[in-house]
Scaffold this motif. Structure first.
Motif, PDB file in Angstrom:
ATOM      1  N   GLN A  62       0.829  -1.197   0.000  1.00  0.00           N
ATOM      2  CA  GLN A  62       0.000   0.000   0.000  1.00  0.00           C
ATOM      3  C   GLN A  62       0.866   1.251   0.000  1.00  0.00           C
ATOM      4  N   PRO A  63       0.413   2.297  -0.694  1.00  0.00           N
ATOM      5  CA  PRO A  63       1.187   3.542  -0.689  1.00  0.00           C
ATOM      6  C   PRO A  63       1.168   4.202   0.686  1.00  0.00           C
ATOM      7  N   GLY A  64       2.054   5.151   0.877  1.00  0.00           N
ATOM      8  CA  GLY A  64       2.157   5.857   2.149  1.00  0.00           C
ATOM      9  C   GLY A  64       0.982   6.791   2.392  1.00  0.00           C
ATOM     10  N   LYS A  65       0.968   7.414   3.562  1.00  0.00           N
ATOM     11  CA  LYS A  65      -0.147   8.266   3.965  1.00  0.00           C
ATOM     12  C   LYS A  65      -0.315   9.457   3.028  1.00  0.00           C
ATOM     13  N   LYS A  66       0.779  10.131   2.704  1.00  0.00           N
ATOM     14  CA  LYS A  66       0.708  11.302   1.818  1.00  0.00           C
ATOM     15  C   LYS A  66       0.207  10.913   0.427  1.00  0.00           C
ATOM     16  N   ALA A  67       0.679   9.800  -0.087  1.00  0.00           N
ATOM     17  CA  ALA A  67       0.244   9.363  -1.413  1.00  0.00           C
ATOM     18  C   ALA A  67      -1.239   9.015  -1.405  1.00  0.00           C
ATOM     19  N   GLN A  68      -1.724   8.419  -0.320  1.00  0.00           N
ATOM     20  CA  GLN A  68      -3.154   8.118  -0.221  1.00  0.00           C
ATOM     21  C   GLN A  68      -3.973   9.406  -0.163  1.00  0.00           C
ATOM     22  N   GLU A  69      -3.464  10.421   0.544  1.00  0.00           N
ATOM     23  CA  GLU A  69      -4.162  11.714   0.599  1.00  0.00           C
ATOM     24  C   GLU A  69      -4.210  12.358  -0.776  1.00  0.00           C
ATOM     25  N   ARG A  70      -3.100  12.328  -1.509  1.00  0.00           N
ATOM     26  CA  ARG A  70      -3.078  12.909  -2.857  1.00  0.00           C
ATOM     27  C   ARG A  70      -4.040  12.176  -3.782  1.00  0.00           C
ATOM     28  N   ALA A  71      -4.106  10.847  -3.664  1.00  0.00           N
ATOM     29  CA  ALA A  71      -5.028  10.073  -4.499  1.00  0.00           C
ATOM     30  C   ALA A  71      -6.479  10.411  -4.166  1.00  0.00           C
ATOM     31  N   ALA A  72      -6.773  10.601  -2.873  1.00  0.00           N
ATOM     32  CA  ALA A  72      -8.140  10.962  -2.474  1.00  0.00           C
ATOM     33  C   ALA A  72      -8.507  12.340  -3.011  1.00  0.00           C
ATOM     34  N   GLU A  73      -7.575  13.309  -2.956  1.00  0.00           N
ATOM     35  CA  GLU A  73      -7.829  14.645  -3.498  1.00  0.00           C
ATOM     36  C   GLU A  73      -8.056  14.582  -5.001  1.00  0.00           C
ATOM     37  N   ALA A  74      -7.231  13.810  -5.706  1.00  0.00           N
ATOM     38  CA  ALA A  74      -7.386  13.693  -7.157  1.00  0.00           C
ATOM     39  C   ALA A  74      -8.737  13.064  -7.502  1.00  0.00           C
ATOM     40  N   LYS A  75      -9.153  12.082  -6.735  1.00  0.00           N
ATOM     41  CA  LYS A  75     -10.443  11.425  -6.977  1.00  0.00           C
ATOM     42  C   LYS A  75     -11.582  12.415  -6.734  1.00  0.00           C
ATOM     43  N   GLN A  76     -11.477  13.214  -5.675  1.00  0.00           N
ATOM     44  CA  GLN A  76     -12.509  14.192  -5.368  1.00  0.00           C
ATOM     45  C   GLN A  76     -12.595  15.243  -6.473  1.00  0.00           C
ATOM     46  N   LYS A  77     -11.462  15.734  -6.965  1.00  0.00           N
ATOM     47  CA  LYS A  77     -11.446  16.716  -8.049  1.00  0.00           C
ATOM     48  C   LYS A  77     -12.048  16.137  -9.316  1.00  0.00           C
ATOM     49  N   ALA A  78     -11.750  14.863  -9.590  1.00  0.00           N
ATOM     50  CA  ALA A  78     -12.305  14.217 -10.786  1.00  0.00           C
ATOM     51  C   ALA A  78     -13.827  14.097 -10.669  1.00  0.00           C
ATOM     52  N   GLU A  79     -14.323  13.782  -9.470  1.00  0.00           N
ATOM     53  CA  GLU A  79     -15.771  13.689  -9.265  1.00  0.00           C
ATOM     54  C   GLU A  79     -16.436  15.052  -9.430  1.00  0.00           C
ATOM     55  N   GLU A  80     -15.794  16.102  -8.885  1.00  0.00           N
ATOM     56  CA  GLU A  80     -16.337  17.448  -9.031  1.00  0.00           C
ATOM     57  C   GLU A  80     -16.351  17.881 -10.492  1.00  0.00           C
ATOM     58  N   ALA A  81     -15.300  17.560 -11.221  1.00  0.00           N
ATOM     59  CA  ALA A  81     -15.231  17.925 -12.633  1.00  0.00           C
ATOM     60  C   ALA A  81     -16.310  17.167 -13.428  1.00  0.00           C
ATOM     61  N   ALA A  82     -16.525  15.915 -13.079  1.00  0.00           N
ATOM     62  CA  ALA A  82     -17.562  15.125 -13.767  1.00  0.00           C
ATOM     63  C   ALA A  82     -18.939  15.684 -13.458  1.00  0.00           C
ATOM     64  N   ALA A  83     -19.187  16.114 -12.213  1.00  0.00           N
ATOM     65  CA  ALA A  83     -20.460  16.682 -11.841  1.00  0.00           C
ATOM     66  C   ALA A  83     -20.692  18.017 -12.569  1.00  0.00           C
ATOM     67  N   ALA A  84     -19.637  18.836 -12.655  1.00  0.00           N
ATOM     68  CA  ALA A  84     -19.740  20.099 -13.365  1.00  0.00           C
ATOM     69  C   ALA A  84     -20.005  19.872 -14.847  1.00  0.00           C
ATOM     70  N   ALA A  85     -19.397  18.903 -15.424  1.00  0.00           N
ATOM     71  CA  ALA A  85     -19.617  18.599 -16.848  1.00  0.00           C
ATOM     72  C   ALA A  85     -21.040  18.071 -17.068  1.00  0.00           C
ATOM     73  N   ALA A  86     -21.552  17.306 -16.118  1.00  0.00           N
ATOM     74  CA  ALA A  86     -22.923  16.807 -16.246  1.00  0.00           C
ATOM     75  C   ALA A  86     -23.922  17.955 -16.137  1.00  0.00           C
ATOM     76  N   GLU A  87     -23.657  18.945 -15.242  1.00  0.00           N
ATOM     77  CA  GLU A  87     -24.543  20.109 -15.138  1.00  0.00           C
ATOM     78  C   GLU A  87     -24.505  20.933 -16.422  1.00  0.00           C
ATOM     79  N   ALA A  88     -23.301  21.100 -16.971  1.00  0.00           N
ATOM     80  CA  ALA A  88     -23.172  21.878 -18.196  1.00  0.00           C
ATOM     81  C   ALA A  88     -23.892  21.189 -19.351  1.00  0.00           C
ATOM     82  N   ALA A  89     -23.830  19.893 -19.386  1.00  0.00           N
ATOM     83  CA  ALA A  89     -24.508  19.149 -20.461  1.00  0.00           C
ATOM     84  C   ALA A  89     -26.025  19.184 -20.275  1.00  0.00           C
ATOM     85  N   ALA A  90     -26.495  19.257 -19.034  1.00  0.00           N
ATOM     86  CA  ALA A  90     -27.937  19.294 -18.756  1.00  0.00           C
ATOM     87  C   ALA A  90     -28.534  20.638 -19.136  1.00  0.00           C
ATOM     88  N   GLU A  91     -27.748  21.712 -19.088  1.00  0.00           N
ATOM     89  CA  GLU A  91     -28.261  23.042 -19.421  1.00  0.00           C
ATOM     90  C   GLU A  91     -28.258  23.273 -20.859  1.00  0.00           C
TER      91      GLU A  91
END
Length: 124
Positions: A95-124
């Motif tokens: 398993q990766p270290g604590k910092k690497a797990q935090e960076r992966a969680a942040e990247a996953k959260q940003k990707a989810e936010e970007a996907a949600a924003a793209a879905a809103e833009a497509a809905a409008e």
């Protein structure tokens, strides 16, 4: 007196050669030992029979006297059939270290936010 079956380094710089010895646990690595039991030459190929040489009779004698082999020597004894080395399992090692797990969680959260924003833009 606590006895260890361990390696004592010999050889020159970058050309290691080890003796398998019985020594008091408190003595230095390359210091005083009671008896030489064999040798290990890591410079030889893994399939070479002269890579690890052991005096099986003396090894079994010292183990009966209570000498404890180090992990590396226990590997050699297991290959020779003189002792049993238990299998080890460390599932957390990969398993990766604590910092690497935090960076992966942040990247996953940003990707989810970007996907949600793209879905809103497509809905409008």
């Amino acid at each position: 007196m606590a006895l260890k079956i361990r390696l004592a380094r010999g050889g020159s710089k970058k050309r290691p050669y080890y003796q398998i010895v019985v020594a008091d646990a408190r003595s230095p690595r390359d210091g005083r030992f009671l008896e030489k039991l064999g040798s290990w030459n890591p410079m030889l190929g893994k399939d070479d029979e002269k890579r690890v040489e052991l005096d099986a009779e003396r090894v079994s004698h010292w183990i009966a006297q209570g000498a404890q082999p180090t992990d590396r020597v226990l590997r050699f004894l297991d290959q020779a059939g003189l002792a049993q080395r238990p299998a080890r399992n460390n599932p957390n090692k990969a398993q990766p270290g604590k910092k690497a797990q935090e960076r992966a969680a942040e990247a996953k959260q940003k990707a989810e936010e970007a996907a949600a924003a793209a879905a809103e833009a497509a809905a409008e």
